[in-house]
Design an enzyme around this catalytic site. Structure first.
Site, PDB file in Angstrom:
ATOM      1  N   SER A  44     -14.395   7.519   6.195  1.00 12.17           N
ATOM      2  CA  SER A  44     -13.580   8.186   7.217  1.00 12.17           C
ATOM      3  C   SER A  44     -14.185   8.059   8.622  1.00 12.17           C
ATOM      4  O   SER A  44     -15.375   8.282   8.835  1.00 12.17           O
ATOM      5  CB  SER A  44     -13.409   9.664   6.875  1.00 12.17           C
ATOM      6  N   SER A  56     -13.017   9.988  11.023  1.00 14.32           N
ATOM      7  CA  SER A  56     -12.705  11.248  11.693  1.00 14.32           C
ATOM      8  C   SER A  56     -13.932  11.926  12.309  1.00 14.32           C
ATOM      9  O   SER A  56     -13.830  12.465  13.425  1.00 14.32           O
ATOM     10  CB  SER A  56     -11.997  12.205  10.735  1.00 14.32           C
ATOM     11  N   THR A  58      -7.272  14.438   3.835  1.00 14.57           N
ATOM     12  CA  THR A  58      -6.821  13.069   3.630  1.00 14.57           C
ATOM     13  C   THR A  58      -6.631  12.803   2.137  1.00 14.57           C
ATOM     14  O   THR A  58      -6.693  13.719   1.316  1.00 14.57           O
ATOM     15  CB  THR A  58      -7.770  12.074   4.347  1.00 14.57           C
ATOM     16  N   LYS A  86      -3.261  15.805   0.342  1.00 14.00           N
ATOM     17  CA  LYS A  86      -2.333  16.365   1.332  1.00 14.00           C
ATOM     18  C   LYS A  86      -1.272  17.276   0.701  1.00 14.00           C
ATOM     19  O   LYS A  86      -0.797  18.211   1.350  1.00 14.00           O
ATOM     20  CB  LYS A  86      -1.669  15.250   2.139  1.00 14.00           C
ATOM     21  N   GLY A  89       4.776   9.302   0.870  1.00 14.75           N
ATOM     22  CA  GLY A  89       4.357  10.440   1.680  1.00 14.75           C
ATOM     23  C   GLY A  89       4.101  10.068   3.131  1.00 14.75           C
ATOM     24  O   GLY A  89       4.440  10.828   4.043  1.00 14.75           O
ATOM     25  N   ASN A 117      12.640   0.205   0.982  1.00 14.83           N
ATOM     26  CA  ASN A 117      11.574   0.439   0.007  1.00 14.83           C
ATOM     27  C   ASN A 117      11.793  -0.415  -1.235  1.00 14.83           C
ATOM     28  O   ASN A 117      12.918  -0.762  -1.562  1.00 14.83           O
ATOM     29  CB  ASN A 117      11.542   1.929  -0.388  1.00 14.83           C
ATOM     30  N   ARG A 118      10.651  -0.763  -1.892  1.00  8.26           N
ATOM     31  CA  ARG A 118      10.692  -1.515  -3.158  1.00  8.26           C
ATOM     32  C   ARG A 118      11.621  -0.795  -4.142  1.00  8.26           C
ATOM     33  O   ARG A 118      12.497  -1.404  -4.728  1.00  8.26           O
ATOM     34  CB  ARG A 118       9.259  -1.593  -3.693  1.00  8.26           C
ATOM     35  N   ALA A 154      14.537   1.184  -4.119  1.00  8.33           N
ATOM     36  CA  ALA A 154      15.553   1.480  -3.101  1.00  8.33           C
ATOM     37  C   ALA A 154      16.020   2.930  -3.163  1.00  8.33           C
ATOM     38  O   ALA A 154      16.250   3.562  -2.119  1.00  8.33           O
ATOM     39  CB  ALA A 154      16.732   0.530  -3.258  1.00  8.33           C
ATOM     40  N   LYS A 212      14.525   5.624  -3.650  1.00  9.27           N
ATOM     41  CA  LYS A 212      13.668   6.567  -2.905  1.00  9.27           C
ATOM     42  C   LYS A 212      13.970   6.522  -1.414  1.00  9.27           C
ATOM     43  O   LYS A 212      13.928   7.543  -0.718  1.00  9.27           O
ATOM     44  CB  LYS A 212      12.184   6.254  -3.158  1.00  9.27           C
TER      45      LYS A 212
HETATM   46  P1  ATR Z   1       1.480   7.163   0.710  1.00 15.23           P
HETATM   47  O1  ATR Z   1       1.021   8.580   0.657  1.00 15.23           O
HETATM   48  O2  ATR Z   1       0.449   6.206   1.265  1.00 15.23           O
HETATM   49  O3  ATR Z   1       2.797   6.994   1.365  1.00 15.23           O
HETATM   50  P2  ATR Z   1       2.822   6.872  -1.798  1.00 15.23           P
HETATM   51  O4  ATR Z   1       3.536   8.148  -1.575  1.00 15.23           O
HETATM   52  O5  ATR Z   1       2.270   6.561  -3.150  1.00 15.23           O
HETATM   53  O6  ATR Z   1       1.588   6.709  -0.812  1.00 15.23           O
HETATM   54  O7  ATR Z   1       3.815   5.696  -1.345  1.00 15.23           O
HETATM   55  C1  ATR Z   1       3.426   4.344  -1.373  1.00 15.23           C
HETATM   56  C2  ATR Z   1       4.539   3.505  -0.769  1.00 15.23           C
HETATM   57  O8  ATR Z   1       4.110   2.141  -0.694  1.00 15.23           O
HETATM   58  C3  ATR Z   1       5.818   3.489  -1.585  1.00 15.23           C
HETATM   59  O9  ATR Z   1       6.906   3.346  -0.697  1.00 15.23           O
HETATM   60  C4  ATR Z   1       5.637   2.238  -2.441  1.00 15.23           C
HETATM   61  O10 ATR Z   1       6.839   1.690  -2.923  1.00 15.23           O
HETATM   62  P3  ATR Z   1       7.524   2.290  -4.276  1.00 15.23           P
HETATM   63  O11 ATR Z   1       8.137   3.584  -3.869  1.00 15.23           O
HETATM   64  O12 ATR Z   1       8.521   1.291  -4.645  1.00 15.23           O
HETATM   65  O13 ATR Z   1       6.406   2.442  -5.247  1.00 15.23           O
HETATM   66  C5  ATR Z   1       5.004   1.324  -1.441  1.00 15.23           C
HETATM   67  N1  ATR Z   1       4.231   0.211  -2.029  1.00 15.23           N
HETATM   68  C6  ATR Z   1       3.019   0.278  -2.606  1.00 15.23           C
HETATM   69  N2  ATR Z   1       2.583  -0.949  -2.961  1.00 15.23           N
HETATM   70  C7  ATR Z   1       3.557  -1.829  -2.588  1.00 15.23           C
HETATM   71  C8  ATR Z   1       3.712  -3.247  -2.682  1.00 15.23           C
HETATM   72  N3  ATR Z   1       2.774  -4.021  -3.216  1.00 15.23           N
HETATM   73  N4  ATR Z   1       4.850  -3.803  -2.178  1.00 15.23           N
HETATM   74  C9  ATR Z   1       5.817  -3.022  -1.631  1.00 15.23           C
HETATM   75  N5  ATR Z   1       5.729  -1.670  -1.521  1.00 15.23           N
HETATM   76  C10 ATR Z   1       4.612  -1.086  -1.989  1.00 15.23           C
END
Ligand code: ATR
Length: 274
Positions: free
Chosen positions: A16, A18, A63, A67, A131, A152-153, A155, A157
């Site tokens: 960190s 911070s 962090t 959170k 998040g 988003n991967r 969709a 969500k």
């Molecule tokens: P954070 O707190 O960092 O946002 P999270 O809530 O776990 O962590 O969210 C991770 C995000 O990164 C999600 O949108 C995830 O996509 P999915 O919802 O489809 O899982 C995205 N993500 C993580 N790895 C990825 C990758 N290799 N390619 C595309 N999207 C990815």
């Protein structure tokens, strides 16, 4: 001499930046405080916070991965933390109550404004629906972009997230959630990467002509090297491809203000940390 104690709590925490940031702010504004790293066991967040509090702690930055736990632990939740669904700043009030706030989103917007990026009437794409993205949607919407598309991967969500924030959306802003495949044919002034893909050196599947000529790319992640997304943006016509260091500094400045009532200057730190 009395010294107020602050820390950043996480797991892992050794990386960190911070403490470096807050120590600089404290020196600059002549505050009698210290700021350290606090490693909490994965199953011991609450106990570590309470121990810190009872031994004179005045506030914490929170962090990964705590959170959401911080959100549950706080006695009072600020409206912006409520919207973000997560807490990155804990304030220990003199009456014993713990307040949870979230300064991540304002950190991103302040960093964009620092770089003279115009958000009003811009077409903005945000990648990811986790998040980190939830935390920045409200401050981005409050700048009244022409559109804010969440891709988003998974969709569903992104669609859900767009729905969750539709009440904050001005009539002239188009707020929409979709998958990456739906992006073809669309172009954006600003693309913000809020996925955790950068952390593993990966990149979401993006169409080549996604960025308008001279557009801006912003990765909320940062590292010692440009991220995969920054490199993609540079190869696809971005005028500027920023990482998240400025956002980190600005969210820290806002937390510092919540604790100390003084807004530190972030300019010198931006230069020295580069
Ligand atoms: P954070 O707190 O960092 O946002 P999270 O809530 O776990 O962590 O969210 C991770 C995000 O990164 C999600 O949108 C995830 O996509 P999915 O919802 O489809 O899982 C995205 N993500 C993580 N790895 C990825 C990758 N290799 N390619 C595309 N999207 C990815």
């Amino acid at each position: 001499m009395h010294i107020d104690h602050y820390a950043v709590i996480g797991n892992p925490i050794a990386h960190s930046k911070s403490p470096q940031i807050h120590t600089h702010f404290a020196e600059q504004t002549v505050q009698d405080m210290d700021y350290v790293r606090l490693l909490a066991p994965l199953d011991g967040f609450q106990q570590t916070v309470f121990d810190f509090h009872t031994t004179g702690g005045r506030g914490l930055n929170v962090t990964v991965p705590f959170k959401l736990e911080a959100y549950q632990l706080a006695d009072i939740i600020s409206p912006r933390a409520q919207r973000a669904g997560a807490v990155n700043t804990l304030i220990f009030h003199p009456d014993g109550r713990i307040e949870g706030d979230n300064t991540d989103g304002i950190g991103l917007v302040r960093d964009l404004l620092y770089h003279h990026v115009t958000l009003q009437d811009a077409d903005i794409l945000i990648l990811g629906a986790g998040g980190a993205v939830r935390g920045v949607l409200a401050p981005l919407l409050s700048e009244h972009p022409a559109s804010l598309v969440i891709a988003n991967r998974t969709a569903d969500k992104a669609v859900q997230l767009a729905q969750d924030f539709s009440d904050l959306c001005a009539p002239r802003t188009r707020l929409h959630g979709c998958g990456y495949a739906d992006l073809s044919g669309q172009t954006f002034d600003i693309i913000v990467n809020g996925t955790s893909a950068s952390l593993s050196g990966e990149l979401p599947p993006l169409p080549d002509d996604l960025l308008k000529p001279g557009g801006l790319a912003y990765d909320m992640a940062y590292g010692s090297e440009p991220t995969a997304f920054q490199r993609w943006a540079q190869a696809h016509g971005a005028s500027l491809a920023l990482d998240g260091l400025g956002m980190l500094i600005e969210q820290a400045a806002e937390s510092f203000y919540l604790w100390r009532g003084i807004r530190p200057d972030t300019q010198t730190l931006r230069i020295s940390m580069r």
